[in-house]
Each structure stands twice: as structure tokens, then as C-alpha cells.
Design a protein around this motif. Structure first.
Motif, short mmCIF file in Angstrom:
data_model
loop_
_atom_site.label_atom_id
_atom_site.label_comp_id
_atom_site.label_asym_id
_atom_site.label_seq_id
_atom_site.Cartn_x
_atom_site.Cartn_y
_atom_site.Cartn_z
N ARG A 24 0.84 -1.19 0.00
CA ARG A 24 0.00 0.00 0.00
C ARG A 24 0.88 1.24 0.00
NH1 ARG A 24 -4.01 0.02 5.00
NH2 ARG A 24 -4.29 2.18 4.38
N PRO A 25 0.37 2.29 -0.61
CA PRO A 25 1.21 3.48 -0.79
C PRO A 25 1.17 4.40 0.44
CG PRO A 25 -0.92 3.82 -1.82
CD PRO A 25 -0.95 2.44 -1.22
N LEU A 26 2.14 5.30 0.47
CA LEU A 26 2.08 6.40 1.43
C LEU A 26 1.19 7.48 0.80
CD1 LEU A 26 5.88 6.65 2.31
CD2 LEU A 26 4.10 5.43 3.57
N LEU A 27 0.33 8.04 1.61
CA LEU A 27 -0.60 9.06 1.09
C LEU A 27 -0.44 10.36 1.86
CD1 LEU A 27 -3.80 6.82 0.89
CD2 LEU A 27 -2.49 7.67 -1.04
N PHE A 28 -0.10 11.41 1.13
CA PHE A 28 0.05 12.72 1.76
C PHE A 28 -0.79 13.73 1.00
CE2 PHE A 28 4.19 10.56 2.00
CZ PHE A 28 4.47 10.60 3.36
N GLN A 29 -1.18 14.75 1.69
CA GLN A 29 -1.84 15.85 1.00
C GLN A 29 -0.99 17.10 1.17
OE1 GLN A 29 -5.80 16.75 2.42
NE2 GLN A 29 -6.43 17.49 0.42
N ALA A 30 -0.63 17.72 0.04
CA ALA A 30 0.12 18.98 0.08
C ALA A 30 -0.78 20.03 -0.54
CB ALA A 30 1.41 18.85 -0.72
N GLN A 31 -1.26 20.92 0.28
CA GLN A 31 -2.23 21.89 -0.23
C GLN A 31 -1.79 23.32 0.04
OE1 GLN A 31 -6.38 20.84 0.34
NE2 GLN A 31 -6.89 23.00 0.58
N ASP A 32 -1.83 24.12 -1.03
CA ASP A 32 -1.53 25.56 -0.94
C ASP A 32 -0.17 25.88 -0.33
OD1 ASP A 32 -4.03 26.01 -2.02
OD2 ASP A 32 -5.01 26.16 -0.08
N LEU A 33 0.79 25.00 -0.56
CA LEU A 33 2.15 25.33 -0.14
C LEU A 33 2.72 26.32 -1.15
CD1 LEU A 33 3.53 21.85 1.00
CD2 LEU A 33 2.77 23.75 2.43
N PRO A 34 3.61 27.20 -0.74
CA PRO A 34 4.04 28.27 -1.65
C PRO A 34 4.71 27.74 -2.91
CG PRO A 34 5.37 28.19 0.36
CD PRO A 34 4.21 27.28 0.59
N GLY A 35 4.15 28.14 -4.04
CA GLY A 35 4.77 27.83 -5.33
C GLY A 35 4.65 26.38 -5.77
N ILE A 36 3.96 25.57 -5.02
CA ILE A 36 3.86 24.14 -5.36
C ILE A 36 2.40 23.81 -5.62
CG2 ILE A 36 4.19 21.81 -4.48
CD1 ILE A 36 6.45 22.82 -2.79
N ASP A 37 2.16 23.09 -6.70
CA ASP A 37 0.78 22.70 -6.99
C ASP A 37 0.21 21.90 -5.82
OD1 ASP A 37 1.09 23.77 -9.44
OD2 ASP A 37 1.38 21.87 -10.50
N SER A 38 -1.05 22.11 -5.54
CA SER A 38 -1.69 21.31 -4.49
C SER A 38 -1.90 19.90 -5.02
CB SER A 38 -3.03 21.94 -4.10
OG SER A 38 -2.81 23.16 -3.45
N ARG A 39 -1.33 18.95 -4.38
CA ARG A 39 -1.43 17.56 -4.86
C ARG A 39 -1.57 16.60 -3.68
NH1 ARG A 39 0.13 17.46 -10.38
NH2 ARG A 39 -0.72 15.34 -10.37
N CYS A 40 -2.13 15.45 -4.01
CA CYS A 40 -2.16 14.37 -3.04
C CYS A 40 -1.08 13.38 -3.49
CB CYS A 40 -3.53 13.72 -3.05
SG CYS A 40 -3.66 12.40 -1.90
N LEU A 41 -0.07 13.22 -2.70
CA LEU A 41 1.03 12.33 -3.10
C LEU A 41 0.66 10.88 -2.82
CD1 LEU A 41 2.65 15.06 -2.72
CD2 LEU A 41 4.57 13.61 -2.17
#
Lengths: 218, 467
Positions: free
Chosen positions: B109-126
Motif C-alpha cells: 500500500r502506498p504512502l498518502l500525503f496531502q500537500a495543499q496551498d504550499l508556496p509555489g507548489i501545486d496542491s497535490r495528493c502524493l
């Protein structure tokens, strides 16, 4: 003209004077085959479909021509089988009554044919469904109809199949409305006939010219 | 949105009624589903051999992304308990220098992260699938990862040049790649179009190329000014610390420098590049340092606090390349009328399914039914359904994705086959007829067999040759 898509993606048109959404064309074999594949009803097995196809053989959308287009429609079906299909489509879909069919005819026969709004009518269809409707429209639009083409011609309310409708005299009985091309089945029924066709054994003898379309109260 | 690509099985499911993946039984995080459009998944696979710095890198990256929360109203968070625990474990391993625990058997199973509205980085779910490099040497082990390996198009390929020389005596970059390629080939997974982000780890140990060494040290994130809230200092404006447009431009230049360096100076580098390019893969390079220093003499502790350098680069590359997931799917379509010889036939079908399942996800259907008789991972049923349905295939074809492939075992004519003569299906399907039941099928690829069992190899071979 207003259009909508039934719950399985086939187009319907609003006939305001009748207060009904009406299937654009009689139900096709391609439409009915989806039902055959999804229903758990044991009656609709391989043997059943073989019987039906024997009466009016199946045709691929690409092969539709003026001398065979009726083969695209599902005929040879009993009214109660058409009702099974209607229940599968969803709540509110049913066969029209004789009076309703006549109202649809009266409204459609005076309305000029329109260019098919492909985006509305065909957008939800599979590639095969689009090919089917486009091909039928092409054939119907070049068919030798006398006078101006009307919406009734476009919807194949005439020169299509005989369509099962509920009998006004007795709601337990079924009768037929419509008109078939002579080469399919020679009958003298016309949509404007004062009385519907009344087959002798509508629920026990399959009639090759009998198909159906569904309506839904608007 | 409720119908989304499941991060565990790569199928689209409707998660309105329940969040459990019906195929793996793993629970999909609610935020993954509800924020699917706002933070679409960024699919990644890490491939790293032992001692090549993957664990430290992941620990450092997660820490950097957490650090970036300070500069914005955005956030970076683990989406489920599995990821949370695993990150804690990874960080402990990275700090303590202990060897990573081996991955438990079963579906990864994968690692799941949410990166949202970090400066200059697209909001993505890793969605990060972590594959130990050594598992590519072991077919049974790598087969567990097959669904993810097929689907995920972007790979972080971890390489420590120094350890390549010292730890894996004689194993060159080309040889590491060859191990990966061999695993992919054994699973018949096409490598064309995939992106390999080579992550040179522990690059603080490298002095050359000078340009890259300078680039590493100049990491603006690492060099951000320290602030003291006790003294009332304000968090600096993110733009003063990090100009991401400039950052990305330089990152691309560094990739070119590293490519030239790899070709000219890394053992097996030229061969690696040639092999990757011959597979029509896209290759980019990054240089990172997760700790910013060599471990202390004991090899387990650090003399100073860890200072990661340029660990954001592989993430930025992956986000920039935006590779969607691609799933190879086979559909085995059986004829319900084959019931007369069901005992023998059932064994043949099961064997056929087993073989195909090592190359792709395999679903089983019966003609005349548009619902699956067996889902991915399940062998075909031993008996056909009770009702013999008409031999129809159209309603099924209309539910399948256009790049799927079909193997159809049939004992008689299919009623609506001709409807699809002019589509792409004939090229991507093999119709296997028994004996003289074969019908002329125009553009369709037809194989007539006398005995399915005896000609099983040939059926599989012909099918796998389909484009």
C-alpha cells in the motif's frame, strides 16, 4: 423543441400538448440488448432473443439502408416484455395509452422536421448508439415522403413499426398504433386511423411488426 | 466528487456509500476522495537499493514540506494512519541509522500525503509506492507490486554514486537499471513513455561536477534565515526566501549538467542512458543530500543536526511532469454455452487466467452480461451462470476503456460483433473459436483451436502479441 436523455442515455423529445417526454424513435435492438445483458430475468435468455430475431433479423448500424432500416428496431415483442424494459429504464417510464399516442401524432405531424441537435441528442450515447441514430436519421431524411417532412416522419411515427399502446377501452388490453413500410410488413393501418389495430393474441403470439416506444410524464 | 481513481487498486470506484476499496479492502482517506479535484493525485514510485539513501530522503522531504507550512496558509499532512506510522518509522530509521524493516508480504500500500496551498507548489495528493530495489531480483516479490508498477508512470530512482562504488562492489548504474528493467520485462510492463527521475543521494559526498556542488549548497530553503518568535520576529515573505520560477529554471539546468556528467564520468552511466532512451523513457537528474553531512564515525549518528539540501527537486520534477496513471487491463470473456465441457474447460480457463494475471489486471466476463463474473485478483468462476444469455458483447465493450484488451473464448457466432468492425476493438481483441465454430469475422483477429488445453501456450502468445 426540448430534448432530454432517458436514464440509459437514449434521447426523448417533449411533446408539450400531450405533457409527455417521448422516445425519439421506437426502441432499437441495440437499446434492448443492454437490458438483455443486465436483467436477471431468466425469461430473456439466448432462446428468447433467437425467436425475436427470427421474426425481424438484427442489423448492424453501419448496414442500415432504406430497404432494411426496420431491422434496427426491436419488434416481435409482447407488451408485457416492453413493460419489463420500461421498468429497467427507470421509474416513470411506460408505454403510452392509445389517446396519448394520438396526441403525440397530432402534435408531431404538423411540426416541420428539425435538424437533429446532435450535441443534445447524441452526447450521452456510445459511439455505436450515435452511429445508429445518425444512420437512421440519414435514411429517414431521404426517404420518399410526399410533401414536407414533419417531426412525425423524423420520429418514425409512420413508416416505422407498429407500436404497442394501452387500449382505452380496457386497460388490461393492448392495441397498436403506427404504420409500417410495405416491404417490412404490408398492413393498411395508418397513424390517423380512428381506431387502433387490435391483434387477436397480443400476449401469446409474437408479431413481427410490433415494437414500442416509451413515454414519461413531463 | 465521489467516483475517483482508487489509490490502492487504480480502478474508478464510487466512494459515496463507503470508503473501503472493494478490491483491496483498504480504507481510502476521506480527504483523498473529497479533495480529489482540488488536490489531484501525484503518482510516484520509489525504486531504491539498500544503502542508497531512500529512507533518509523520504524523511527529509516530508520534513521540508512540513517546514514550508510556516510560509503559507497551506499544509502538508499524512492522510492515513498507515502513512503516519510509516513516516514515523522512516524518520526513526533515518535518525537512528537502523536498517529499514522489510516490507510485510501481501498487497503493497502506498504512502498518502496531502500537500495543499504550499508556496509555489501545486496542491497535490502524493501517492507514493515504495519498492525495494532488491525485490526486482525476485519475481514472486516484484509481482506483488505489479499493479502499481504498471500504473504509475513516474519513478524516483535512488542512486548513491559513492555507495555504488563501495557497497555494491562492481554494480554499476547500468546494472542497477538492468535489474529494474529485467523486473519490468518479466512482468511484461512496457517502459515506453515512463519518466525516470534519477535522484543522486548523499551528493554532499561528491565534489564534482562543481556546478552541482555549488547548486546543492546554495539551496535557498536550507539557507532561510532563522527567526525567533520570542524576539517577535515575523516569518519572512516566502518570495524573499524562494523564487520558485528561478528555482525550477536552475533545477532543469542542473539536470542537463548531471546528465552530461553521468554519461562521461559515472561508471555504466553512458550505458544506463542508452538503455533508458532505447526504452523510450524520459530521464531527468537531481542531486540531493538528506542529511547535509556524512554520518559520524559509528555510521549511525550525526555530528550536527541534519540539514537537507535540494530534497524538493525530485518532488518538483514529478509535479511538473504530471504523469497520470496508466493501467493495463485484460478482459477474459467466456461463452456461457461452454458448460457442456465445463470440467475440462474450467481448468483451462483458470490456467489461462493465471498466466494472463502475471502481465496485467484480469477481469472475467460471460458473453451477454455486462457485469464482471470475477474481478481483478479473483479466478474465473468454475461454472457458467445458470441462465444462458444471448451471445452479445456490445453492452460490455461500451463499458470498457479504449486501451483495454480482450481475449474472447467462444463456441458460436457473437450476435453484435459486426457492430464493432470499424472500431479499435478488433485490433485489441483475440477471438478464440473452438473447432469448426469459427465464423468469418472481417477485421477481427481469430484463432481457431481444436483443444484449448493443448494450445494454451499459443493462445497466450498470440494474445500477448496484440498491440
Amino acid at each position: 423543441m426540448q430534448y432530454e436523455i432517458d436514464l440509459k442515455g437514449f434521447p426523448m423529445v417533449l411533446i408539450e400538448s400531450a405533457g409527455l417526454w417521448v422516445h425519439w424513435l421506437p426502441v432499437t435492438k441495440v437499446q434492448f440488448e443492454r437490458f438483455l445483458c443486465e436483467t436477471g430475468d431468466a425469461r430473456y435468455d439466448d432462446k428468447w432473443y433467437a425467436q425475436v430475431r427470427e421474426l425481424n433479423p438484427r442489423i448492424s448500424p453501419r448496414e442500415i439502408r432504406q430497404n432494411n432500416y426496420w431491422q434496427a428496431f426491436l419488434t416481435g415483442i409482447f407488451p408485457y416484455e416492453a413493460e419489463s424494459f420500461a421498468r429497467w429504464i427507470g421509474e416513470g417510464y411506460r408505454l403510452p395509452t392509445d389517446v396519448e399516442w394520438k396526441q403525440i401524432w397530432e402534435a408531431a405531424k404538423v411540426r416541420p422536421a428539425e435538424e437533429v441537435p446532435a450535441e443534445t441528442l447524441l452526447s450521452k450515447l456510445s459511439e455505436r448508439g450515435r452511429e445508429l441514430l445518425t444512420q437512421i436519421e440519414r435514411i429517414v431524411s431521404t426517404d420518399g415522403v410526399e410533401g414536407d417532412r414533419t417531426l412525425a416522419d423524423q420520429m418514425l411515427l409512420r413508416r416505422g413499426v407498429m407500436e404497442w399502446v394501452e387500449d382505452q377501452r380496457n386497460t388490461q388490453l393492448w392495441c397498436g398504433r403506427g404504420e409500417t413500410p410495405r416491404r417490412f410488413q404490408a398492413t393498411l393501418h395508418r397513424p390517423e386511423d380512428p381506431e387502433p389495430a387490435r391483434p387477436n393474441e397480443p400476449t401469446t403470439r409474437r408479431l413481427k411488426q410490433y415494437g414500442f416506444r416509451l413515454v414519461r410524464v413531463a | 466528487m465521489s467516483s475517483v481513481i482508487c489509490p490502492f487498486c487504480f480502478h474508478i470506484h464510487d466512494f459515496r456509500s463507503q470508503l473501503k476499496c472493494p478490491e483491496t479492502s483498504f480504507e481510502v482517506p476521506e480527504a483523498y476522495v473529497s479533495d480529489f479535484e482540488k488536490t489531484p493525485p501525484l503518482w510516484l514510485m520509489t525504486v531504491g537499493f539498500k544503502q542508497h539513501g531512500k529512507t533518509c530522503f523520504i524523511a527529509a522531504l516530508t520534513q521540508i514540506l512540513e517546514t514550508m507550512q510556516v510560509w503559507s496558509s497551506g499544509f502538508f499532512v499524512a492522510l492515513d494512519a498507515f502513512t503516519f506510522d510509516r513516516v514515523r518509522q522512516i524518520r526513526a530509521e533515518a535518525v537512528g541509522g537502523s536498517l529499514p524493516k522489510s516490507t510485510p508480504p501481501g498487497r503493497p500500500r502506498p504512502l498518502l500525503f496531502q500537500a495543499q496551498d504550499l508556496p509555489g507548489i501545486d496542491s497535490r495528493c502524493l501517492v507514493v509506492y515504495d519498492i525495494p530495489g532488491e525485490s526486482f531480483d525476485d519475481f514472486d516479490r516484484v509481482a506483488d507490486y505489479a499493479p502499481a508498477m504498471r500504473a504509475v508512470q513516474t519513478v524516483w530512482f535512488f542512486v548513491c554514486l559513492k555507495d555504488l562504488e563501495e557497497v555494491h562492489k562492481g554494480r554499476t548504474l547500468q546494472e542497477l537499471f538492468a535489474v529494474y528493467r529485467s523486473g519490468m520485462r518479466r512482468l511484461r510492463i512496457e517502459m515506453k513513455g515512463r519518466t525516470l527521475i534519477v535522484v543522486f543521494t548523499k551528493f554532499d559526498q561528491e565534489e564534482r561536477p562543481q556546478r552541482v556542488a555549488n547548486y546543492l549548497i546554495a539551496d535557498p530553503i536550507n539557507r532561510r534565515p532563522a527567526i525567533s518568535w520570542e524576539r517577535g520576529e515575523e516569518t519572512p515573505d516566502v518570495n524573499a526566501v524562494l523564487n520558485l520560477i528561478e528555482y525550477r529554471r536552475e533545477m532543469k539546468e542542473i539536470s542537463d549538467v548531471l546528465e552530461r556528467f553521468t554519461r562521461a564520468e559515472v561508471r555504466g552511466g553512458a550505458g544506463f542512458l542508452s538503455m533508458a532512451r532505447s526504452e523510450e523513457m524520459r530521464v531527468v537528474f537531481t542531486a540531493t543530500s538528506a542529511l547535509g553531512q556524512d554520518p559520524a564515525h559509528d555510521g549511525k549518528t550525526l555530528d550536527e543536526m541534519a540539514r537537507p539540501f535540494r530534497v524538493l527537486d525530485p518532488y518538483l520534477w514529478a509535479a511538473e511532469l504530471k504523469a497520470p496513471v496508466v493501467v493495463r487491463r485484460f478482459h477474459l470473456v467466456l461463452d456461457g454455452a461452454s458448460r457442456n465441457s465445463s470440467n475440462v474447460f474450467s481448468k483451462v480457463v483458470t490456467e489461462l487466467w493465471r498466466r494472463l494475471a502475471s502481465f496485467a489486471e484480469v477481469n472475467t466476463y460471460f458473453l451477454g452480461r455486462s457485469t464482471r463474473a470475477a474481478v481483478t485478483g479473483q479466478p474465473p468462476p468454475s461454472q457458467p451462470p445458470g441462465i444462458l444469455k444471448p451471445r452479445l458483447i456490445g453492452p460490455l465493450l461500451e463499458t470498457l476503456a479504449s486501451h483495454d484488451q480482450l481475449l474472447i473464448l467462444v463456441d458460436g457466432p457473437i450476435i453484435d460483433l459486426r457492430d464493432f468492425d470499424q472500431t479499435a476493438w478488433p485490433r485489441r481483441s483475440l477471438l478464440v473459436f473452438r473447432g469448426d465454430t469459427c465464423q468469418a469475422e472481417g477485421t477481427w483477429q481469430v484463432f481457431s483451436v481444436n483443444d484449448h488445453a493443448e494450445q494454451l501456450d499459443e493462445i497466450v502468445e498470440r494474445f500477448l502479441r496484440l498491440p
